[in-house]
Design a protein around this motif. Structure first.
Motif, PDB file in Angstrom:
ATOM      1  N   ILE A  28      32.559  36.336  40.168  1.00 23.65           N
ATOM      2  CA  ILE A  28      32.880  37.578  40.860  1.00 23.65           C
ATOM      3  C   ILE A  28      33.980  38.338  40.132  1.00 23.65           C
ATOM      4  O   ILE A  28      34.721  37.778  39.324  1.00 23.65           O
ATOM      5  CB  ILE A  28      33.311  37.333  42.323  1.00 23.65           C
ATOM      6  CG1 ILE A  28      34.628  36.563  42.380  1.00 23.65           C
ATOM      7  CG2 ILE A  28      32.220  36.642  43.099  1.00 23.65           C
ATOM      8  CD1 ILE A  28      35.274  36.584  43.746  1.00 23.65           C
ATOM      9  N   LEU A  29      34.086  39.629  40.432  1.00 27.77           N
ATOM     10  CA  LEU A  29      35.141  40.458  39.858  1.00 27.77           C
ATOM     11  C   LEU A  29      36.172  40.873  40.897  1.00 27.77           C
ATOM     12  O   LEU A  29      37.223  41.395  40.550  1.00 27.77           O
ATOM     13  CB  LEU A  29      34.528  41.702  39.217  1.00 27.77           C
ATOM     14  CG  LEU A  29      33.651  41.432  37.997  1.00 27.77           C
ATOM     15  CD1 LEU A  29      33.036  42.733  37.490  1.00 27.77           C
ATOM     16  CD2 LEU A  29      34.449  40.758  36.900  1.00 27.77           C
ATOM     17  N   THR A  57      43.513  27.211  41.715  1.00 25.15           N
ATOM     18  CA  THR A  57      43.193  26.743  40.368  1.00 25.15           C
ATOM     19  C   THR A  57      42.111  27.602  39.735  1.00 25.15           C
ATOM     20  O   THR A  57      42.209  28.003  38.572  1.00 25.15           O
ATOM     21  CB  THR A  57      42.734  25.274  40.385  1.00 25.15           C
ATOM     22  OG1 THR A  57      43.765  24.468  40.968  1.00 25.15           O
ATOM     23  CG2 THR A  57      42.435  24.790  38.975  1.00 25.15           C
ATOM     24  N   VAL A  58      41.082  27.894  40.505  1.00 23.69           N
ATOM     25  CA  VAL A  58      39.989  28.728  39.998  1.00 23.69           C
ATOM     26  C   VAL A  58      40.453  30.167  39.820  1.00 23.69           C
ATOM     27  O   VAL A  58      40.160  30.820  38.811  1.00 23.69           O
ATOM     28  CB  VAL A  58      38.775  28.679  40.940  1.00 23.69           C
ATOM     29  CG1 VAL A  58      37.652  29.574  40.418  1.00 23.69           C
ATOM     30  CG2 VAL A  58      38.277  27.253  41.097  1.00 23.69           C
ATOM     31  N   LEU A  59      41.194  30.682  40.798  1.00 20.41           N
ATOM     32  CA  LEU A  59      41.637  32.078  40.747  1.00 20.41           C
ATOM     33  C   LEU A  59      42.581  32.334  39.584  1.00 20.41           C
ATOM     34  O   LEU A  59      42.609  33.437  39.039  1.00 20.41           O
ATOM     35  CB  LEU A  59      42.316  32.461  42.063  1.00 20.41           C
ATOM     36  CG  LEU A  59      41.410  32.554  43.283  1.00 20.41           C
ATOM     37  CD1 LEU A  59      42.226  32.888  44.525  1.00 20.41           C
ATOM     38  CD2 LEU A  59      40.328  33.603  43.076  1.00 20.41           C
ATOM     39  N   ASP A  60      43.359  31.326  39.206  1.00 18.68           N
ATOM     40  CA  ASP A  60      44.267  31.488  38.075  1.00 18.68           C
ATOM     41  C   ASP A  60      43.513  31.664  36.763  1.00 18.68           C
ATOM     42  O   ASP A  60      44.060  32.163  35.783  1.00 18.68           O
ATOM     43  CB  ASP A  60      45.199  30.275  37.964  1.00 18.68           C
ATOM     44  CG  ASP A  60      46.291  30.289  39.024  1.00 18.68           C
ATOM     45  OD1 ASP A  60      46.480  31.349  39.646  1.00 18.68           O
ATOM     46  OD2 ASP A  60      46.918  29.240  39.242  1.00 18.68           O
ATOM     47  N   GLN A  61      42.240  31.258  36.737  1.00 20.67           N
ATOM     48  CA  GLN A  61      41.456  31.322  35.511  1.00 20.67           C
ATOM     49  C   GLN A  61      40.591  32.580  35.436  1.00 20.67           C
ATOM     50  O   GLN A  61      39.962  32.828  34.414  1.00 20.67           O
ATOM     51  CB  GLN A  61      40.560  30.082  35.402  1.00 20.67           C
ATOM     52  CG  GLN A  61      41.340  28.784  35.329  1.00 20.67           C
ATOM     53  CD  GLN A  61      40.424  27.566  35.371  1.00 20.67           C
ATOM     54  OE1 GLN A  61      39.212  27.690  35.446  1.00 20.67           O
ATOM     55  NE2 GLN A  61      41.019  26.385  35.317  1.00 20.67           N
ATOM     56  N   CYS A  62      40.538  33.349  36.511  1.00 24.50           N
ATOM     57  CA  CYS A  62      39.734  34.565  36.499  1.00 24.50           C
ATOM     58  C   CYS A  62      40.611  35.762  36.863  1.00 24.50           C
ATOM     59  O   CYS A  62      41.731  35.607  37.333  1.00 24.50           O
ATOM     60  CB  CYS A  62      38.556  34.453  37.477  1.00 24.50           C
ATOM     61  SG  CYS A  62      39.032  34.250  39.205  1.00 24.50           S
ATOM     62  N   LYS A  63      40.078  36.930  36.616  1.00 15.17           N
ATOM     63  CA  LYS A  63      40.846  38.154  36.856  1.00 15.17           C
ATOM     64  C   LYS A  63      40.181  38.933  37.983  1.00 15.17           C
ATOM     65  O   LYS A  63      39.522  39.949  37.749  1.00 15.17           O
ATOM     66  CB  LYS A  63      40.942  38.968  35.577  1.00 15.17           C
ATOM     67  CG  LYS A  63      41.660  38.227  34.454  1.00 15.17           C
ATOM     68  CD  LYS A  63      41.728  39.057  33.186  1.00 15.17           C
ATOM     69  CE  LYS A  63      42.450  38.310  32.084  1.00 15.17           C
ATOM     70  NZ  LYS A  63      42.527  39.097  30.834  1.00 15.17           N
ATOM     71  N   CYS A  64      40.333  38.428  39.189  1.00 13.11           N
ATOM     72  CA  CYS A  64      39.703  39.040  40.357  1.00 13.11           C
ATOM     73  C   CYS A  64      40.667  40.010  41.034  1.00 13.11           C
ATOM     74  O   CYS A  64      41.877  39.773  41.071  1.00 13.11           O
ATOM     75  CB  CYS A  64      39.284  37.974  41.363  1.00 13.11           C
ATOM     76  SG  CYS A  64      38.078  36.801  40.726  1.00 13.11           S
ATOM     77  N   ILE A  65      40.115  41.069  41.573  1.00 14.75           N
ATOM     78  CA  ILE A  65      40.897  42.037  42.332  1.00 14.75           C
ATOM     79  C   ILE A  65      40.541  41.888  43.802  1.00 14.75           C
ATOM     80  O   ILE A  65      39.377  42.029  44.191  1.00 14.75           O
ATOM     81  CB  ILE A  65      40.608  43.467  41.850  1.00 14.75           C
ATOM     82  CG1 ILE A  65      41.094  43.638  40.414  1.00 14.75           C
ATOM     83  CG2 ILE A  65      41.264  44.492  42.769  1.00 14.75           C
ATOM     84  CD1 ILE A  65      40.772  44.973  39.804  1.00 14.75           C
ATOM     85  N   ILE A  98      34.242  39.756  30.414  1.00 16.74           N
ATOM     86  CA  ILE A  98      34.817  40.178  31.677  1.00 16.74           C
ATOM     87  C   ILE A  98      33.776  40.285  32.783  1.00 16.74           C
ATOM     88  O   ILE A  98      34.099  40.621  33.905  1.00 16.74           O
ATOM     89  CB  ILE A  98      35.539  41.520  31.517  1.00 16.74           C
ATOM     90  CG1 ILE A  98      34.615  42.552  30.881  1.00 16.74           C
ATOM     91  CG2 ILE A  98      36.788  41.364  30.695  1.00 16.74           C
ATOM     92  CD1 ILE A  98      35.283  43.895  30.686  1.00 16.74           C
ATOM     93  N   ASN A  99      32.498  40.007  32.436  1.00 18.37           N
ATOM     94  CA  ASN A  99      31.484  39.693  33.428  1.00 18.37           C
ATOM     95  C   ASN A  99      30.736  40.817  34.143  1.00 18.37           C
ATOM     96  O   ASN A  99      29.820  40.506  34.860  1.00 18.37           O
ATOM     97  CB  ASN A  99      32.105  38.815  34.522  1.00 18.37           C
ATOM     98  CG  ASN A  99      31.402  37.488  34.581  1.00 18.37           C
ATOM     99  OD1 ASN A  99      30.405  37.298  33.914  1.00 18.37           O
ATOM    100  ND2 ASN A  99      31.925  36.579  35.365  1.00 18.37           N
ATOM    101  N   PRO A 100      31.046  42.095  34.035  1.00 17.58           N
ATOM    102  CA  PRO A 100      30.191  43.059  34.698  1.00 17.58           C
ATOM    103  C   PRO A 100      28.883  43.250  33.951  1.00 17.58           C
ATOM    104  O   PRO A 100      28.783  42.927  32.772  1.00 17.58           O
ATOM    105  CB  PRO A 100      30.998  44.353  34.667  1.00 17.58           C
ATOM    106  CG  PRO A 100      31.812  44.222  33.451  1.00 17.58           C
ATOM    107  CD  PRO A 100      32.130  42.759  33.310  1.00 17.58           C
ATOM    108  N   VAL A 101      27.869  43.794  34.620  1.00 12.60           N
ATOM    109  CA  VAL A 101      26.627  44.157  33.962  1.00 12.60           C
ATOM    110  C   VAL A 101      26.678  45.639  33.643  1.00 12.60           C
ATOM    111  O   VAL A 101      26.910  46.463  34.526  1.00 12.60           O
ATOM    112  CB  VAL A 101      25.418  43.850  34.868  1.00 12.60           C
ATOM    113  CG1 VAL A 101      24.129  44.296  34.194  1.00 12.60           C
ATOM    114  CG2 VAL A 101      25.377  42.370  35.201  1.00 12.60           C
TER     115      VAL A 101
END
Length: 217
Positions: A101-102, A128-136, A211-214
């Motif tokens: 997710i973004l 732990t997971v959130l620290d590895q991704c850049k979610c808003i 960064i994962n968007p399409v």
């Protein structure tokens, strides 16, 4: 029935279709997190169908919805909205989606203080997971229409959001308060973050895989 396309003389249906698709710039997967009674499904149905129902069944696992909105007059975003179950036994399913997710909405019920504790606990469990991704994320106080039953003030909620480093918005699916706005703010914030990261990655389009968007343009 298939979708029909109106065309002008000398303009092929293929060209009209391609011109239309160019407006879909980004496709973002976003998640709704919260206890089972906070009204996440009501929020999504108000967004996607413009309806409100009192007799909704609890979500089991994850339900998926699609909604298209314009972040600017020339830019559209296609949101993949993931409505997650709030029961504890389904939290592992929710966490499994975090790597893709973004962004998302952290939803609590303004008339139920315990639902705010759910958000705090969920953030601890997923740190732990959130620290590895850049979610808003946006903290959402739902059921603002029930002012007489309110247990959490706007000032307190804003203070909590500030501590979490996120924005705070109050909504009501019943009277359609801020439902469209909260998703527009979320989509716009993600778009800005994506643009910033793309500009920092040499090769432009190559950065989208990181960064994962399409990208649909």
């Amino acid at each position: 029935m298939g979708q029909s396309w109106s065309t002008q003389p000398g303009v092929s249906k293929h060209r009209v279709r391609r011109r239309s698709l160019r407006k879909f710039i980004w496709q973002f997967p976003v998640i709704l997190v919260g206890d089972s009674t906070v009204g996440k499904t009501s929020i999504v149905l108000r967004l996607t169908e413009g309806t409100f129902r009192e007799d909704l069944q609890k979500t089991i696992g994850v339900d998926y919805y699609i909604h298209v909105l314009e972040t600017t007059p020339t830019v559209r975003v296609k949101l993949q909205v993931w409505d997650t179950a709030g029961e504890k036994e389904h939290r592992t399913i929710t966490q499994s989606h975090l790597r893709t997710i973004l962004g998302g909405l952290l939803v609590f019920d303004l008339t139920n203080r315990q639902s705010l504790d759910y958000i705090r606990n969920w953030l601890v469990e997923t740190c732990t997971v959130l620290d590895q991704c850049k979610c808003i994320f946006i903290l959402v106080g739902h059921k603002s229409d029930l002012s007489a039953e309110r247990q959490i003030s706007q000032e307190e909620a804003e203070h909590i959001a500030a501590d979490l480093g996120v924005r705070y918005i109050e909504t009501s699916a019943k009277d359609d308060t801020n439902i469209q706005d909260v998703f527009l703010i979320l989509a716009s914030s993600i778009a800005e973050s994506v643009k910033t990261e793309v500009s920092e990655v040499k090769g432009g389009m190559h950065g989208l895989t990181e960064i994962n968007p399409v990208f649909l343009k």
